[in-house]
Design a protein around this motif. Structure first.
Motif, mmCIF file in Angstrom:
data_model
loop_
_atom_site.group_PDB
_atom_site.id
_atom_site.type_symbol
_atom_site.label_atom_id
_atom_site.label_comp_id
_atom_site.label_asym_id
_atom_site.label_seq_id
_atom_site.Cartn_x
_atom_site.Cartn_y
_atom_site.Cartn_z
ATOM 1 N N ASP A 186 0.803 -1.222 0.000
ATOM 2 C CA ASP A 186 0.000 0.000 0.000
ATOM 3 C C ASP A 186 0.838 1.275 0.000
ATOM 4 O O ASP A 186 0.292 2.371 0.057
ATOM 5 N N ARG A 187 2.182 1.170 -0.096
ATOM 6 C CA ARG A 187 3.016 2.379 -0.066
ATOM 7 C C ARG A 187 4.332 2.084 -0.807
ATOM 8 O O ARG A 187 4.924 1.019 -0.643
ATOM 9 N N TYR A 188 4.765 3.105 -1.604
ATOM 10 C CA TYR A 188 6.022 2.993 -2.348
ATOM 11 C C TYR A 188 6.846 4.250 -2.100
ATOM 12 O O TYR A 188 6.289 5.372 -2.029
ATOM 13 N N GLU A 189 8.184 4.058 -1.990
ATOM 14 C CA GLU A 189 9.119 5.169 -1.861
ATOM 15 C C GLU A 189 9.887 5.271 -3.190
ATOM 16 O O GLU A 189 10.732 4.419 -3.514
ATOM 17 N N LEU A 190 9.596 6.299 -3.954
ATOM 18 C CA LEU A 190 10.200 6.480 -5.276
ATOM 19 C C LEU A 190 11.236 7.593 -5.210
ATOM 20 O O LEU A 190 10.960 8.689 -4.701
ATOM 21 N N VAL A 191 12.469 7.319 -5.752
ATOM 22 C CA VAL A 191 13.536 8.321 -5.812
ATOM 23 C C VAL A 191 13.578 8.886 -7.230
ATOM 24 O O VAL A 191 13.734 8.148 -8.209
ATOM 25 N N VAL A 192 13.450 10.203 -7.338
ATOM 26 C CA VAL A 192 13.502 10.897 -8.622
ATOM 27 C C VAL A 192 14.789 11.728 -8.652
ATOM 28 O O VAL A 192 15.063 12.501 -7.719
ATOM 29 N N LYS A 193 15.578 11.577 -9.730
ATOM 30 C CA LYS A 193 16.848 12.299 -9.864
ATOM 31 C C LYS A 193 16.747 13.321 -10.985
ATOM 32 O O LYS A 193 16.175 13.036 -12.039
ATOM 33 N N ALA A 194 17.304 14.521 -10.721
ATOM 34 C CA ALA A 194 17.377 15.591 -11.726
ATOM 35 C C ALA A 194 18.854 15.857 -12.031
ATOM 36 O O ALA A 194 19.657 16.093 -11.123
ATOM 37 N N THR A 195 19.260 15.863 -13.327
ATOM 38 C CA THR A 195 20.654 16.042 -13.744
ATOM 39 C C THR A 195 20.738 17.208 -14.724
ATOM 40 O O THR A 195 19.928 17.316 -15.663
ATOM 41 N N ASP A 196 21.733 18.113 -14.478
ATOM 42 C CA ASP A 196 21.910 19.227 -15.414
ATOM 43 C C ASP A 196 22.852 18.815 -16.555
ATOM 44 O O ASP A 196 23.219 17.649 -16.685
ATOM 45 N N MET A 197 23.268 19.796 -17.354
ATOM 46 C CA MET A 197 24.056 19.547 -18.565
ATOM 47 C C MET A 197 23.326 18.591 -19.505
ATOM 48 O O MET A 197 23.930 17.826 -20.250
ATOM 49 N N ALA A 198 21.939 18.646 -19.384
ATOM 50 C CA ALA A 198 21.080 17.832 -20.246
ATOM 51 C C ALA A 198 21.375 16.347 -20.106
ATOM 52 O O ALA A 198 21.182 15.560 -21.023
ATOM 53 N N GLY A 199 21.875 16.011 -18.915
ATOM 54 C CA GLY A 199 22.135 14.610 -18.661
ATOM 55 C C GLY A 199 23.457 14.126 -19.187
ATOM 56 O O GLY A 199 23.744 12.913 -19.132
ATOM 57 N N GLN A 200 24.311 15.023 -19.715
ATOM 58 C CA GLN A 200 25.590 14.617 -20.275
ATOM 59 C C GLN A 200 26.555 14.235 -19.160
ATOM 60 O O GLN A 200 26.364 14.579 -17.990
ATOM 61 N N LEU A 201 27.585 13.556 -19.579
ATOM 62 C CA LEU A 201 28.582 13.112 -18.633
ATOM 63 C C LEU A 201 29.247 14.331 -17.987
ATOM 64 O O LEU A 201 29.640 15.273 -18.670
ATOM 65 N N GLY A 202 29.379 14.295 -16.719
ATOM 66 C CA GLY A 202 29.948 15.414 -15.982
ATOM 67 C C GLY A 202 28.905 16.363 -15.428
ATOM 68 O O GLY A 202 29.237 17.299 -14.696
ATOM 69 N N GLY A 203 27.629 16.168 -15.749
ATOM 70 C CA GLY A 203 26.591 17.031 -15.203
ATOM 71 C C GLY A 203 26.330 16.739 -13.729
ATOM 72 O O GLY A 203 26.556 15.638 -13.232
ATOM 73 N N LEU A 204 25.901 17.794 -13.046
ATOM 74 C CA LEU A 204 25.567 17.658 -11.629
ATOM 75 C C LEU A 204 24.119 17.196 -11.490
ATOM 76 O O LEU A 204 23.269 17.480 -12.342
ATOM 77 N N SER A 205 23.806 16.504 -10.368
ATOM 78 C CA SER A 205 22.447 15.968 -10.174
ATOM 79 C C SER A 205 22.010 16.128 -8.725
ATOM 80 O O SER A 205 22.834 16.232 -7.817
ATOM 81 N N GLY A 206 20.728 16.155 -8.557
ATOM 82 C CA GLY A 206 20.071 16.167 -7.234
ATOM 83 C C GLY A 206 18.881 15.236 -7.254
ATOM 84 O O GLY A 206 18.327 14.949 -8.319
ATOM 85 N N SER A 207 18.482 14.775 -6.082
ATOM 86 C CA SER A 207 17.374 13.810 -6.028
ATOM 87 C C SER A 207 16.416 14.153 -4.900
ATOM 88 O O SER A 207 16.754 14.921 -3.983
ATOM 89 N N THR A 208 15.250 13.578 -4.973
ATOM 90 C CA THR A 208 14.217 13.739 -3.947
ATOM 91 C C THR A 208 13.456 12.437 -3.818
ATOM 92 O O THR A 208 13.536 11.565 -4.703
ATOM 93 N N THR A 209 12.716 12.320 -2.716
ATOM 94 C CA THR A 209 11.927 11.117 -2.456
ATOM 95 C C THR A 209 10.448 11.451 -2.598
ATOM 96 O O THR A 209 9.965 12.452 -2.042
ATOM 97 N N VAL A 210 9.773 10.593 -3.331
ATOM 98 C CA VAL A 210 8.329 10.748 -3.517
ATOM 99 C C VAL A 210 7.660 9.520 -2.898
ATOM 100 O O VAL A 210 7.907 8.385 -3.341
#
Length: 757
Positions: A211-235
């Motif tokens: 009845d419950r799921y913990e989903l991790v969503v990641k956001a990456t800059d540099m359009a996802g290219q190698l070397g881009g920085l990323s951040g994540s959150t929990t949904v």
């Protein structure tokens, strides 16, 4: 006139060197011409070197390298962040810059004569822009997130949208271009890489499984290219319930036991179906599919339990086991999931009935109605009541009549057979129905008893003659014609024949030979009285009796129109002599005489009562108390003896010597105002009163406050006179009569003994 040209050089690792040309004339020149060719300065953020970072150079053409020109800057960060070499015009950054905090700085440049400090060129403004590098990762400012989605939602169902913010410059490079993703292996949910919208990836999400799921969503800059920085959150995704599960009984059969003597409404047992859903999706109702004749089921809305209870009385002897099919049904069925199956379930409730000792049962149970003729003889059979023991042993039954319902003991019952017989003669006209209660008890256990009502109807027989409905009185005029209808009569009969009454009328034998009236049978259970002749005379006979006490005919005087005037012969004679006014006056006079006689009798009785009261008055004791002090027996003015009244008169005293009339008895002491003759007369009265035994003693008592002087009797006090040394002689007390003998015995005992001897 001389032209001065200033060149400003800047160096940027990412851009070509730019220059600034400033054209002007020195003071005193005839022509002034200034022209600017200006390019921005750039400095890289987040410089981590140990030496100041070179930003650019300002220069003027008049500077021949002799050191005569001084370069200065002012504005944002001048002197603190940015410094300038006064001789060369080189600008350096001494602090680490962050474009996300401040994207550019505005400054002003001056070229001055070192000796005079005068401006060689007008002050010029320029901008140093901080060049962005990818030093900020994307951030979810509103995370962590909580959302929900219904179970069994289709693939691609949008759940929510998340957004990450990148502080880098979105206009320069791809440092601020963010893409979204979920971890590899996530099979239940997906996210749109450009919008951040979270969606379902499967169609079989089941709340009852998870009845419950913990989903991790990641956001990456540099359009996802190698070397881009990323951040994540929990949904956190909560799976909400839908009604996709039917109710289910844990058991397919429940067994309960109940006594056959249990009352209607007694609970037999509780059953409960379970539902994997939650909330209102678990609401269910219970119903009986089979066996609902003797049992019923009710639903407890709070606990969702089903209570099976008794609907009708149970009978062990008739059926010992009952199978009741109970069904549970969801109240709120979702039509989207009807293809999943039936949202109901059934179970069997087996009820075993235990035997108890029961009282006898009457047949019929609702009571018995019997009939008997009212002329039946004593002992005749009225009917039979039936009752039996319903238990398997079928014990013998005994019958009795509840005498509170038959206090006159009109009926009897055979204790063994239940036959009801007559104990007294019946009369339907007195009581047409008799309601009695018959009790039946087990012969071996009298506590097992029951009762039934027996209604006995008394059947009518023709045992009562018809009677006139009421005593009739009719009137005829003296000049009545023959055959004239005088009155119509009807009769009643206390009997009630089934075919109805049919009466026949004839005159009584004693009146059948009369020549005055005839009886006419109308044939509708009524009869008419007619005259047989004419010429009635009320002075000869004013009343005729056709049936003694029940049918009376009065002869009356009538006027010319036939209206009755008077039916009394005496009144008819007097009416000619006295008018109504005279009759009223006569009655008033008679009333006055009666009132006078009553008044006279009342007065006489009142006077007689007063006389009797005076005769019965008893003046035995006359005690007169004076508040003044007397002077002893020689005081003749102390009181008036006439105040002491005597009810009796002595004529002998009146014939004695003249003196005052003294009526108080006894008067053995008189005041000194009476002369000697009066004293002797008083003494004679005292003796006469003492000798008369039928006269009660009348004593006169006078109270004195002190002892007077010259009293011949001296003191009568017992305190002094009883002493043995007293020389006073009280022998004279014995001469005062028998009423003072007791007193004399106290004061002169010696003398009394001599008299006694």
């Amino acid at each position: 006139r001389r032209l001065v040209k200033v060149k400003v050089y800047f160096i940027n690792p990412c851009r070509e060197i730019g220059s600034l040309a400033i054209t002007s004339t020195k003071p005193g020149m005839d022509r002034v011409k200034r022209g600017w060719v200006w390019n921005q300065f750039f400095v890289v953020e987040e410089y981590t070197g140990t030496e100041p970072l070179y930003v650019g150079k300002i220069h003027t053409d008049s500077d021949e390298g002799e050191g005569n020109i001084k370069y200065t800057i002012s504005g944002e960060g001048a002197g603190s962040i940015f410094i300038i070499d006064e001789l060369t015009g080189d600008i350096h950054a001494t602090a680490r810059l962050d474009r996300e905090e401040k994207a550019f700085y505005t400054l002003r440049a001056q070229a001055r004569d070192r000796l005079s400090d005068g401006l060689l060129e007008p002050e010029s403004e320029f901008v140093i822009k901080v060049q962005d590098i990818n030093d900020s990762e994307p951030k979810f400012l509103e995370g962590p997130y909580i959302t929900s989605v219904a179970e069994l939602s289709p693939i691609g169902t949008s759940i929510m949208k998340v957004t990450a913010i990148d502080a880098d410059d979105p206009t320069y490079g791809s440092s601020a271009r963010v893409v979204y993703s979920v971890p590899d292996g996530e099979k239940f949910f997906a996210v749109d890489k450009h919008t951040g919208t979270i969606m379902t990836a499967v169609a079989d999400l089941d709340r009852e499984t998870q009845d419950r799921y913990e989903l991790v969503v990641k956001a990456t800059d540099m359009a996802g290219q190698l070397g881009g920085l990323s951040g994540s959150t929990t949904v956190t995704i909560v799976i909400t319930d839908v009604n996709d599960n039917p109710p289910r009984f844990p058991q397919k059969m429940y067994q309960f036991t109940v006594s056959e003597g249990a009352a209607v409404g007694t609970p037999v047992g509780h059953v409960m179906a379970t539902d994997a859903d939650m909330g209102e999706n678990t609401d269910m109702a219970y119903l009986i599919k089979e066996g609902g004749d003797l049992f019923k089921v009710t639903t407890n809305v709070e606990t969702q339990e089903a209570m099976v209870s008794i609907k009708k009385p149970l009978d062990f002897e008739t059926k010992r086991t009952h199978n009741v099919v109970v069904e549970a049904v969801n109240k709120h069925v979702d039509p989207r999931f009807v293809d999943l199956g039936s949202f109901r379930d059934q179970t069997i409730v087996r009820v075993s009935v235990t035997d108890v000792d029961e009282p006898p049962l009457f047949r019929p149970a609702e009571g018995t109605v019997l009939e008997v003729q009212e002329d039946a003889k004593v002992g005749a059979l009225v009917g039979v009541v039936s009752a039996r023991d319903p238990d398997v042993k079928n014990k013998p039954v005994r019958f009795t009549i509840d005498r509170t319902t038959d206090q006159e003991m009109i009926f009897h019952i055979d204790p063994d057979t239940g036959a009801i017989t007559l104990g007294k003669i019946l009369d339907r006209e007195t009581a047409g129905w008799h309601n009695i209660t018959v009790k039946a008890v087990e012969a071996e256990n009298h506590s097992m008893a029951s009762q039934s009502s027996v209604s006995i109807r008394i059947l009518d027989v023709n045992d009562n003659p018809p009677e006139l409905a009421s005593p009739y009185e009719a009137s005829i005029c003296e000049d009545a014609k023959p055959g004239q209808l005088i009155h119509t009569i009807s009769v009643v009969d206390r009997d009630e024949p089934q075919t109805g009454h049919r009466f026949y009328f004839t005159l009584a034998p004693e009146a059948s030979n009369n020549r005055h009236f005839t009886l006419w049978d109308v044939k509708d259970n009524t009869a008419g009285i007619r005259t047989q002749r004419s010429g009635f005379n009320r002075h000869e006979q004013n009343v005729y009796f056709l049936s003694t006490g029940t049918l009376t005919i009065h002869v009356c005087g009538c006027d010319t129109d036939g209206a009755i005037q008077s039916c009394n012969a005496t009144a008819y004679v007097m009416s000619a002599a006295l008018s109504p006014g005279a009759l009223i006056a006569l009655l008033v006079c008679m009333l006055i005489l009666i009132v006078l006689v009553l008044l006279i009798l009342t007065l006489k009785r009142h006077r007689k009562g007063q006389r009797m009261a005076e005769d019965e008055e008893d003046m035995r004791d006359n005690v007169i108390k004076y508040n003044d002090e007397g002077g002893g027996e020689q005081d003749t003015q102390a009181y008036d003896m006439s105040a002491l009244r005597n009810l009796y008169d002595f004529p002998e005293a009146k014939s004695a010597e003249p003196g005052p009339d003294i009526r108080s008895l006894p008067q053995w002491i008189q005041t000194s105002r009476l002369n000697g003759t009066a004293l002797r007369a008083g003494a004679e009265k005292v003796e006469q009163a003492d000798a008369d035994l039928s006269v009660p003693p009348y004593d006169s008592f006078q109270t004195y406050a002190f002892e007077g002087t010259s009293s011949p009797a001296l003191s009568l006090s017992s305190i002094h006179t009883l002493s043995t040394t007293s020389e006073q002689d009280f022998s004279y007390l014995s001469d005062w009569g028998p009423r003072f003998r007791q007193l004399a015995g106290y004061y002169a005992p010696g003398n009394l003994e001599e008299e006694g001897s």
